[in-house]
Design an enzyme around this catalytic site. Structure first.
Site, PDB file in Angstrom:
ATOM      1  N   SER A 166      -8.088   3.320   3.162  1.00  0.00           N
ATOM      2  CA  SER A 166      -7.454   2.137   2.571  1.00  0.00           C
ATOM      3  C   SER A 166      -8.090   0.912   3.216  1.00  0.00           C
ATOM      4  O   SER A 166      -8.721   1.032   4.276  1.00  0.00           O
ATOM      5  CB  SER A 166      -5.952   2.164   2.916  1.00  0.00           C
ATOM      6  OG  SER A 166      -5.336   0.918   2.663  1.00  0.00           O
ATOM      7  N   TYR A 179       1.255   3.587   8.844  1.00  0.00           N
ATOM      8  CA  TYR A 179       0.208   3.700   7.820  1.00  0.00           C
ATOM      9  C   TYR A 179      -1.142   3.230   8.366  1.00  0.00           C
ATOM     10  O   TYR A 179      -2.158   3.914   8.246  1.00  0.00           O
ATOM     11  CB  TYR A 179       0.645   2.843   6.630  1.00  0.00           C
ATOM     12  CG  TYR A 179      -0.149   3.020   5.363  1.00  0.00           C
ATOM     13  CD1 TYR A 179       0.172   4.028   4.458  1.00  0.00           C
ATOM     14  CD2 TYR A 179      -1.206   2.170   5.050  1.00  0.00           C
ATOM     15  CE1 TYR A 179      -0.538   4.184   3.277  1.00  0.00           C
ATOM     16  CE2 TYR A 179      -1.925   2.316   3.874  1.00  0.00           C
ATOM     17  CZ  TYR A 179      -1.576   3.318   2.989  1.00  0.00           C
ATOM     18  OH  TYR A 179      -2.279   3.471   1.827  1.00  0.00           O
TER      19      TYR A 179
HETATM   20  P1  NAD Z   1       1.703   8.400  -4.822  1.00  0.00           P
HETATM   21  O1  NAD Z   1       3.034   8.164  -4.188  1.00  0.00           O
HETATM   22  O2  NAD Z   1       1.543   8.131  -6.265  1.00  0.00           O
HETATM   23  O3  NAD Z   1       1.217   9.896  -4.522  1.00  0.00           O
HETATM   24  C1  NAD Z   1       1.319  10.468  -3.251  1.00  0.00           C
HETATM   25  C2  NAD Z   1       1.567  11.963  -3.417  1.00  0.00           C
HETATM   26  O4  NAD Z   1       1.583  12.569  -2.103  1.00  0.00           O
HETATM   27  C3  NAD Z   1       2.921  12.277  -4.071  1.00  0.00           C
HETATM   28  O5  NAD Z   1       2.747  13.095  -5.212  1.00  0.00           O
HETATM   29  C4  NAD Z   1       3.695  12.997  -2.975  1.00  0.00           C
HETATM   30  O6  NAD Z   1       4.570  14.012  -3.453  1.00  0.00           O
HETATM   31  C5  NAD Z   1       2.567  13.586  -2.124  1.00  0.00           C
HETATM   32  N1  NAD Z   1       3.066  13.884  -0.779  1.00  0.00           N
HETATM   33  C6  NAD Z   1       3.680  13.022   0.070  1.00  0.00           C
HETATM   34  N2  NAD Z   1       4.103  13.693   1.160  1.00  0.00           N
HETATM   35  C7  NAD Z   1       3.727  14.994   1.001  1.00  0.00           C
HETATM   36  C8  NAD Z   1       3.891  16.183   1.787  1.00  0.00           C
HETATM   37  N3  NAD Z   1       4.543  16.176   2.957  1.00  0.00           N
HETATM   38  N4  NAD Z   1       3.385  17.334   1.309  1.00  0.00           N
HETATM   39  C9  NAD Z   1       2.740  17.374   0.118  1.00  0.00           C
HETATM   40  N5  NAD Z   1       2.581  16.298  -0.678  1.00  0.00           N
HETATM   41  C10 NAD Z   1       3.064  15.112  -0.238  1.00  0.00           C
HETATM   42  O7  NAD Z   1       0.695   7.518  -3.959  1.00  0.00           O
HETATM   43  P2  NAD Z   1      -0.819   7.052  -4.197  1.00  0.00           P
HETATM   44  O8  NAD Z   1      -0.819   5.597  -4.225  1.00  0.00           O
HETATM   45  O9  NAD Z   1      -1.476   7.827  -5.266  1.00  0.00           O
HETATM   46  O10 NAD Z   1      -1.426   7.436  -2.767  1.00  0.00           O
HETATM   47  C11 NAD Z   1      -2.403   8.423  -2.576  1.00  0.00           C
HETATM   48  C12 NAD Z   1      -3.215   8.064  -1.347  1.00  0.00           C
HETATM   49  O11 NAD Z   1      -3.905   6.846  -1.564  1.00  0.00           O
HETATM   50  C13 NAD Z   1      -2.399   7.869  -0.072  1.00  0.00           C
HETATM   51  O12 NAD Z   1      -3.089   8.443   1.018  1.00  0.00           O
HETATM   52  C14 NAD Z   1      -2.369   6.362   0.076  1.00  0.00           C
HETATM   53  O13 NAD Z   1      -2.215   5.992   1.413  1.00  0.00           O
HETATM   54  C15 NAD Z   1      -3.721   5.996  -0.449  1.00  0.00           C
HETATM   55  N6  NAD Z   1      -3.886   4.609  -0.885  1.00  0.00           N
HETATM   56  C16 NAD Z   1      -3.085   4.100  -1.859  1.00  0.00           C
HETATM   57  C17 NAD Z   1      -3.275   2.803  -2.248  1.00  0.00           C
HETATM   58  C18 NAD Z   1      -2.409   2.180  -3.308  1.00  0.00           C
HETATM   59  O14 NAD Z   1      -2.463   0.961  -3.436  1.00  0.00           O
HETATM   60  N7  NAD Z   1      -1.668   2.961  -4.101  1.00  0.00           N
HETATM   61  C19 NAD Z   1      -4.274   2.015  -1.668  1.00  0.00           C
HETATM   62  C20 NAD Z   1      -5.075   2.565  -0.691  1.00  0.00           C
HETATM   63  C21 NAD Z   1      -4.866   3.869  -0.301  1.00  0.00           C
END
Ligand code: NAD
Length: 284
Positions: A166, A179
């Protein structure tokens, strides 16, 4: 909010990057975590559309069903095999790799699952700090441990581990200590894998600004409360204020980076970071 800037567009074939790569076929397996939602779902669909078999794992079984449906809608050449489980469970971390290997040769691992918690350092619950680290740093390390021998056992040793970092793996904003520290850590894990990978087994991180997913939508009310501003101000000033591109990314735009990084075109991407931040980190 009216005109919701966090609402993703529909994922279509037109939005996907397709790469011609000899390893992108049904006999090759990509293990994708967090595949039931957001970026993980889009990545699972993108890799399946590129012909791979995707071992798609998440806590959320209904979410994984939605991912399979999406891949079916797009007539993906590859397949999605759902594996439900919790990434904080060490027994599961071993089993999920064993199960993935039953579908073919495991060459790719996308560590994408994640979660957020908003609180200042002095009030941040220790158990939340541990949970964020377990899911976003410890599980990627343990899964890498189990996947690496599979990549090494292939005829050419070609494979890659792509880790979702990120902009918060480069800079900190307030109220996100769990985070930010996990995302800084995953860049160190990635470089460590690259250092031992002999160039055929590669590792890379993907660092984006804000992406239209539930993880972002869910943190807006808490950020507004902690900062004493409106939800719209959180989006416009905090999330997009420092970026030059004034729009959040689509999950599929992030998924395409994993496709590129895993492919032969990513051959020299090893320990490095795909920083797709809309100009946020490099400008002032
Ligand atoms: P999201 O909430 O849409 O998806 C995250 C998924 O992780 C969910 O389906 C959840 O069930 C799963 N998860 C969480 N804890 C878990 C566990 N203990 N066991 C198994 N599965 C688990 O979020 P997203 O935005 O798609 O995030 C995905 C990644 O991208 C993350 O690592 C996040 O930090 C990173 N990220 C997101 C953004 C953003 O702006 N959305 C930006 C940079 C990085």
């Amino acid at each position: 909010m009216a005109d919701d800037p966090t609402e993703p567009a529909a994922l279509t074939r037109d939005s996907l990057l397709f790469v011609d790569d000899d390893h992108f076929e049904r006999g090759t397996v990509a293990l994708v975590t967090g595949a039931g939602s957001g970026i993980g779902r889009a990545t699972a669909v993108a890799l399946a559309a590129n012909g791979l078999t995707v071992a798609a794992t998440d806590l959320d079984e209904a979410g994984l069903d939605g991912t399979i449906e999406k891949a079916d809608d797009l007539d993906a050449d590859g397949a999605i095999e759902p594996i439900v489980g919790d990434l904080t469970d060490d027994e599961f971390l071993e089993r999920v790799v064993d199960e993935a290997a039953e579908f073919g040769e495991v060459r790719y691992l996308a560590n994408i699952a994640g979660l957020q918690h908003i609180d200042p350092v002095d009030e941040f619950p220790v158990e939340k700090f541990d949970l964020l680290h377990d899911v976003m740093l410890r599980a990627p390390f343990v899964l890498s441990k189990h996947v690496i021998p599979h990549i090494q056992a292939t005829d050419d040793g070609v494979g890659a581990i792509g880790n979702m970092a990120s902009i918060h793996g480069h800079v900190a904003t307030q109220d996100k200590v769990g985070y930010v520290s996990a995302k800084f850590g995953i860049r160190g894990l990635t470089k460590s894998i690259a250092a031992e990978g002999d160039g055929t087994l590669r590792a890379f991180t993907v660092s984006t600004g804000y992406v239209k997913t539930p993880l972002v939508t869910n943190q807006i009310p808490d950020s507004a409360r902690e900062r004493g501003i409106s939800e719209r101000e959180v989006v416009e000033d905090v999330m997009l204020g420092e970026a030059r591109v004034k729009e959040m990314m689509e999950p599929v735009e992030v998924a395409n980076l994993f496709t590129l990084g895993f492919s032969k075109h990513g051959r020299h991407l090893d320990g490095g970071d795909l920083t797709w931040d809309g100009g946020q980190l490099g400008t002032y």
